[in-house]
Write a protein that holds these residues in place. Structure first.
Motif, PDB file in Angstrom:
ATOM      1  N   LYS A 141       0.844  -1.195  -0.132  1.00 43.95           N
ATOM      2  CA  LYS A 141       0.029  -0.004  -0.049  1.00 43.95           C
ATOM      3  C   LYS A 141       0.883   1.248  -0.093  1.00 43.95           C
ATOM      4  CE  LYS A 141      -3.813   0.273  -0.018  1.00 43.95           C
ATOM      5  NZ  LYS A 141      -4.727   0.574  -1.106  1.00 43.95           N
ATOM      6  N   ALA A 142       2.003   1.329   0.836  1.00 42.09           N
ATOM      7  CA  ALA A 142       2.640   2.379   0.795  1.00 42.09           C
ATOM      8  C   ALA A 142       3.450   2.510  -0.718  1.00 42.09           C
ATOM      9  CB  ALA A 142       3.893   2.200   1.749  1.00 42.09           C
ATOM     10  N   LYS A 143       3.877   1.460  -1.592  1.00 37.18           N
ATOM     11  CA  LYS A 143       4.325   1.670  -2.534  1.00 37.18           C
ATOM     12  C   LYS A 143       3.246   2.269  -3.624  1.00 37.18           C
ATOM     13  CE  LYS A 143       7.791  -2.265  -2.407  1.00 37.18           C
ATOM     14  NZ  LYS A 143       8.040  -3.466  -2.991  1.00 37.18           N
ATOM     15  N   GLU A 144       2.051   1.724  -3.432  1.00 33.25           N
ATOM     16  CA  GLU A 144       0.918   2.204  -4.248  1.00 33.25           C
ATOM     17  C   GLU A 144       0.799   3.644  -3.929  1.00 33.25           C
ATOM     18  OE1 GLU A 144      -3.786   1.698  -4.366  1.00 33.25           O
ATOM     19  OE2 GLU A 144      -2.521   0.242  -3.528  1.00 33.25           O
ATOM     20  N   TYR A 145       0.796   4.307  -2.756  1.00 32.06           N
ATOM     21  CA  TYR A 145       0.596   5.542  -2.470  1.00 32.06           C
ATOM     22  C   TYR A 145       1.758   6.466  -3.056  1.00 32.06           C
ATOM     23  CZ  TYR A 145      -3.834   5.381   0.366  1.00 32.06           C
ATOM     24  OH  TYR A 145      -5.073   5.044   0.831  1.00 32.06           O
ATOM     25  N   SER A 146       3.083   5.814  -2.704  1.00 29.57           N
ATOM     26  CA  SER A 146       4.237   6.678  -3.275  1.00 29.57           C
ATOM     27  C   SER A 146       4.153   6.758  -4.633  1.00 29.57           C
ATOM     28  CB  SER A 146       5.447   5.975  -2.809  1.00 29.57           C
ATOM     29  OG  SER A 146       6.536   6.528  -3.402  1.00 29.57           O
ATOM     30  N   GLU A 147       3.659   5.886  -5.559  1.00 35.33           N
ATOM     31  CA  GLU A 147       3.504   6.263  -6.800  1.00 35.33           C
ATOM     32  C   GLU A 147       2.378   7.218  -7.296  1.00 35.33           C
ATOM     33  OE1 GLU A 147       4.100   5.629 -11.005  1.00 35.33           O
ATOM     34  OE2 GLU A 147       5.201   4.811  -9.231  1.00 35.33           O
ATOM     35  N   LEU A 148       1.554   7.205  -6.523  1.00 40.43           N
ATOM     36  CA  LEU A 148       0.213   8.182  -6.770  1.00 40.43           C
ATOM     37  C   LEU A 148       1.016   9.622  -6.336  1.00 40.43           C
ATOM     38  CD1 LEU A 148      -2.933   6.275  -5.358  1.00 40.43           C
ATOM     39  CD2 LEU A 148      -2.143   6.493  -7.666  1.00 40.43           C
ATOM     40  N   LEU A 149       1.486   9.798  -5.404  1.00 47.87           N
ATOM     41  CA  LEU A 149       2.016  10.905  -4.877  1.00 47.87           C
ATOM     42  C   LEU A 149       2.874  11.687  -5.720  1.00 47.87           C
ATOM     43  CD1 LEU A 149       1.806  10.482  -0.812  1.00 47.87           C
ATOM     44  CD2 LEU A 149       0.260  11.983  -2.270  1.00 47.87           C
ATOM     45  N   MET A 150       3.938  10.588  -6.213  1.00 52.09           N
ATOM     46  CA  MET A 150       5.222  11.046  -6.841  1.00 52.09           C
ATOM     47  C   MET A 150       4.768  11.454  -8.472  1.00 52.09           C
ATOM     48  SD  MET A 150       7.797  11.349  -4.873  1.00 52.09           S
ATOM     49  CE  MET A 150       6.406  11.971  -3.665  1.00 52.09           C
ATOM     50  N   HIS A 151       3.703  10.952  -8.826  1.00 52.57           N
ATOM     51  CA  HIS A 151       3.258  10.974 -10.261  1.00 52.57           C
ATOM     52  C   HIS A 151       1.757  11.495  -9.983  1.00 52.57           C
ATOM     53  CE1 HIS A 151       6.356   8.366 -10.427  1.00 52.57           C
ATOM     54  NE2 HIS A 151       6.797   9.092 -11.477  1.00 52.57           N
ATOM     55  N   PRO A 152       1.629  12.758  -9.652  1.00 51.05           N
ATOM     56  CA  PRO A 152       0.030  13.275  -9.259  1.00 51.05           C
ATOM     57  C   PRO A 152      -0.509  13.726 -10.590  1.00 51.05           C
ATOM     58  CG  PRO A 152       1.609  14.933  -8.953  1.00 51.05           C
ATOM     59  CD  PRO A 152       2.580  13.796  -9.253  1.00 51.05           C
ATOM     60  N   LYS A 153      -1.988  13.280 -10.796  1.00 53.81           N
ATOM     61  CA  LYS A 153      -2.810  13.568 -11.937  1.00 53.81           C
ATOM     62  C   LYS A 153      -3.872  14.637 -11.620  1.00 53.81           C
ATOM     63  CE  LYS A 153      -1.671   9.426 -14.550  1.00 53.81           C
ATOM     64  NZ  LYS A 153      -2.050   8.195 -14.988  1.00 53.81           N
ATOM     65  N   SER A 154      -4.175  15.350 -12.630  1.00 52.61           N
ATOM     66  CA  SER A 154      -5.376  16.329 -12.211  1.00 52.61           C
ATOM     67  C   SER A 154      -6.491  15.443 -12.005  1.00 52.61           C
ATOM     68  CB  SER A 154      -5.603  17.018 -13.558  1.00 52.61           C
ATOM     69  OG  SER A 154      -4.422  17.874 -14.049  1.00 52.61           O
ATOM     70  N   GLY A 155      -7.225  15.858 -11.227  1.00 54.03           N
ATOM     71  CA  GLY A 155      -8.361  14.961 -10.425  1.00 54.03           C
ATOM     72  C   GLY A 155      -8.278  14.300  -9.164  1.00 54.03           C
ATOM     73  N   ASP A 156      -6.921  14.060  -8.876  1.00 57.13           N
ATOM     74  CA  ASP A 156      -6.632  13.219  -7.537  1.00 57.13           C
ATOM     75  C   ASP A 156      -7.201  14.109  -6.450  1.00 57.13           C
ATOM     76  OD1 ASP A 156      -5.233  11.731  -9.295  1.00 57.13           O
ATOM     77  OD2 ASP A 156      -3.226  12.143  -8.302  1.00 57.13           O
ATOM     78  N   ILE A 157      -7.642  13.400  -5.510  1.00 58.51           N
ATOM     79  CA  ILE A 157      -8.441  13.933  -4.297  1.00 58.51           C
ATOM     80  C   ILE A 157      -7.667  13.103  -3.001  1.00 58.51           C
ATOM     81  CG2 ILE A 157     -10.375  13.886  -2.935  1.00 58.51           C
ATOM     82  CD1 ILE A 157     -12.042  14.206  -5.476  1.00 58.51           C
ATOM     83  N   TYR A 158      -7.369  14.110  -2.198  1.00 56.86           N
ATOM     84  CA  TYR A 158      -6.537  13.921  -0.863  1.00 56.86           C
ATOM     85  C   TYR A 158      -7.119  13.791   0.296  1.00 56.86           C
ATOM     86  CZ  TYR A 158      -2.843  14.406  -4.616  1.00 56.86           C
ATOM     87  OH  TYR A 158      -2.149  14.325  -5.780  1.00 56.86           O
ATOM     88  N   LYS A 159      -7.540  12.969   1.163  1.00 59.06           N
ATOM     89  CA  LYS A 159      -8.087  13.184   2.344  1.00 59.06           C
ATOM     90  C   LYS A 159      -6.864  13.780   3.421  1.00 59.06           C
ATOM     91  CE  LYS A 159     -11.661   9.808   2.390  1.00 59.06           C
ATOM     92  NZ  LYS A 159     -11.499   9.087   0.863  1.00 59.06           N
ATOM     93  N   SER A 160      -6.789  14.842   3.677  1.00 58.74           N
ATOM     94  CA  SER A 160      -5.915  15.271   4.474  1.00 58.74           C
ATOM     95  C   SER A 160      -6.019  16.270   5.744  1.00 58.74           C
ATOM     96  CB  SER A 160      -5.001  16.630   3.135  1.00 58.74           C
ATOM     97  OG  SER A 160      -4.898  16.117   2.009  1.00 58.74           O
ATOM     98  N   THR A 161      -4.966  16.758   6.662  1.00 62.05           N
ATOM     99  CA  THR A 161      -5.033  17.713   7.587  1.00 62.05           C
ATOM    100  C   THR A 161      -4.758  18.826   6.755  1.00 62.05           C
ATOM    101  OG1 THR A 161      -2.649  17.332   7.884  1.00 62.05           O
ATOM    102  CG2 THR A 161      -4.017  15.758   8.994  1.00 62.05           C
ATOM    103  N   TRP A 162      -5.389  19.852   7.397  1.00 60.57           N
ATOM    104  CA  TRP A 162      -5.317  21.165   6.683  1.00 60.57           C
ATOM    105  C   TRP A 162      -5.290  22.293   7.950  1.00 60.57           C
ATOM    106  CZ3 TRP A 162      -4.048  22.141   1.856  1.00 60.57           C
ATOM    107  CH2 TRP A 162      -4.083  23.481   1.605  1.00 60.57           C
ATOM    108  N   SER A 163      -4.228  23.042   7.966  1.00 63.68           N
ATOM    109  CA  SER A 163      -4.039  23.887   9.167  1.00 63.68           C
ATOM    110  C   SER A 163      -3.947  25.375   8.769  1.00 63.68           C
ATOM    111  CB  SER A 163      -2.683  23.705   9.795  1.00 63.68           C
ATOM    112  OG  SER A 163      -2.216  21.990  10.226  1.00 63.68           O
ATOM    113  N   GLU A 164      -5.108  26.000   9.317  1.00 61.53           N
ATOM    114  CA  GLU A 164      -4.797  27.594   9.042  1.00 61.53           C
ATOM    115  C   GLU A 164      -5.555  28.151  10.137  1.00 61.53           C
ATOM    116  OE1 GLU A 164      -5.556  28.931   4.338  1.00 61.53           O
ATOM    117  OE2 GLU A 164      -7.236  27.352   4.952  1.00 61.53           O
ATOM    118  N   ASN A 165      -5.430  29.284  10.368  1.00 65.71           N
ATOM    119  CA  ASN A 165      -5.642  29.938  11.631  1.00 65.71           C
ATOM    120  C   ASN A 165      -5.455  29.370  12.933  1.00 65.71           C
ATOM    121  OD1 ASN A 165      -6.564  32.281   9.942  1.00 65.71           O
ATOM    122  ND2 ASN A 165      -8.505  30.877   9.597  1.00 65.71           N
TER     123      ASN A 165
END
Length: 257
Positions: A129-153
């Motif tokens: 799974k880590a290899k799969e995610y690494s491939e997606l992150l290292m070669h991003p494509k338009s339309g990719d969606i990430y569940k992410s933390t986000w820090s503002e304010n």
């Protein structure tokens, strides 16, 4: 740590003692010699403590020999009783009776092998799974969606980040209008919609993942310029579970097939 155990005394077999009179009730042929096995148990037998014998009267219940009385005290009994005690100790136990007091010796290695097998399978699954995610992150494509933390304010929340396009080492992303408190539960993230209208119009210019150092793997950094026109990074957030170090039951990187 507290270990709860018990000492179990379990009968194996019994034999009547012929032509012997009970000294309490004077009943003939009423005495019986019983062979027990004793072991320590913690849910299951884990350690054998040998075999014990007792002699009791079936008629009146008188105990001629207690379980914990040694065979070396046979001088207190008649020769007939002493012989019966000695003979019953030659009782041939079944294979199960031989193994039962030592269950842990057989169960523990099996449990260890099972846990090692499960750990190996989980490690392999995590690495894949880590290899799969690494491939997606290292070669991003338009339309990719990430569940992410986000820090503002000064607050860290959970958002969906959508990649609109890339330009060299820069990614243009937007975040979802709806936010959730940071969570590792699938049902919380399911509250966020990935429809086109669910994202804000404000675009963020962030550094492409492949341009970041390993320590900042899967982080979102927005680059601004100070009063001297010098660029400096502003940390915004990180793709959730990007290294697959947590056993989440949902995908955090989504790419349309």
């Amino acid at each position: 740590m507290i270990f709860i155990y018990q000492i179990v005394t379990k009968p194996l077999t019994s034999r009547p003692i012929a032509d012997e009179i009970c000294p309490s009730c004077n009943e003939k042929n009423s005495l019986e010699v019983i062979l027990y096995m004793r072991y320590i148990a913690m849910g299951i037998p884990i350690f054998g403590m040998g075999r014990k014998t007792s002699v009791v009267c079936r008629n009146c219940g008188n105990v001629i020999k207690k379980i914990d009385t040694s065979i070396f005290t046979k001088r207190k009994y008649s020769d007939n009783v002493a012989a019966a005690i000695k003979n019953i100790r030659n009782h041939k136990r079944t294979l199960w009776q031989l193994l039962y007091p030592w269950s842990l010796c057989f169960v523990l290695p099996v449990l260890i092998l099972i846990f090692m097998g499960i750990a190996s399978i989980n490690k392999k699954r995590t690495n894949n799974k880590a290899k799969e995610y690494s491939e997606l992150l290292m070669h991003p494509k338009s339309g990719d969606i990430y569940k992410s933390t986000w820090s503002e304010n000064g607050m860290s929340e959970g958002v969906l980040i959508k990649l609109l396009r890339t330009n060299g080492d820069t990614m243009f992303v937007v975040k979802s209008k709806t936010k959730i408190p940071m969570s590792f539960a699938k049902e919380e993230w399911d509250k966020l919609s990935s429809d086109d209208g669910a994202f804000e119009t404000k675009e963020y210019k962030v550094q492409k993942f492949s341009a970041l150092k390993e320590a900042n793997y899967a982080d979102f950094f927005q680059y601004n310029k100070d009063a001297n026109n010098k660029e400096y990074p502003i940390y915004l957030g990180q793709v959730l579970n990007s290294k697959c170090e947590m056993d989440l039951d949902f995908e955090t990187i989504e790419r349309k097939k």
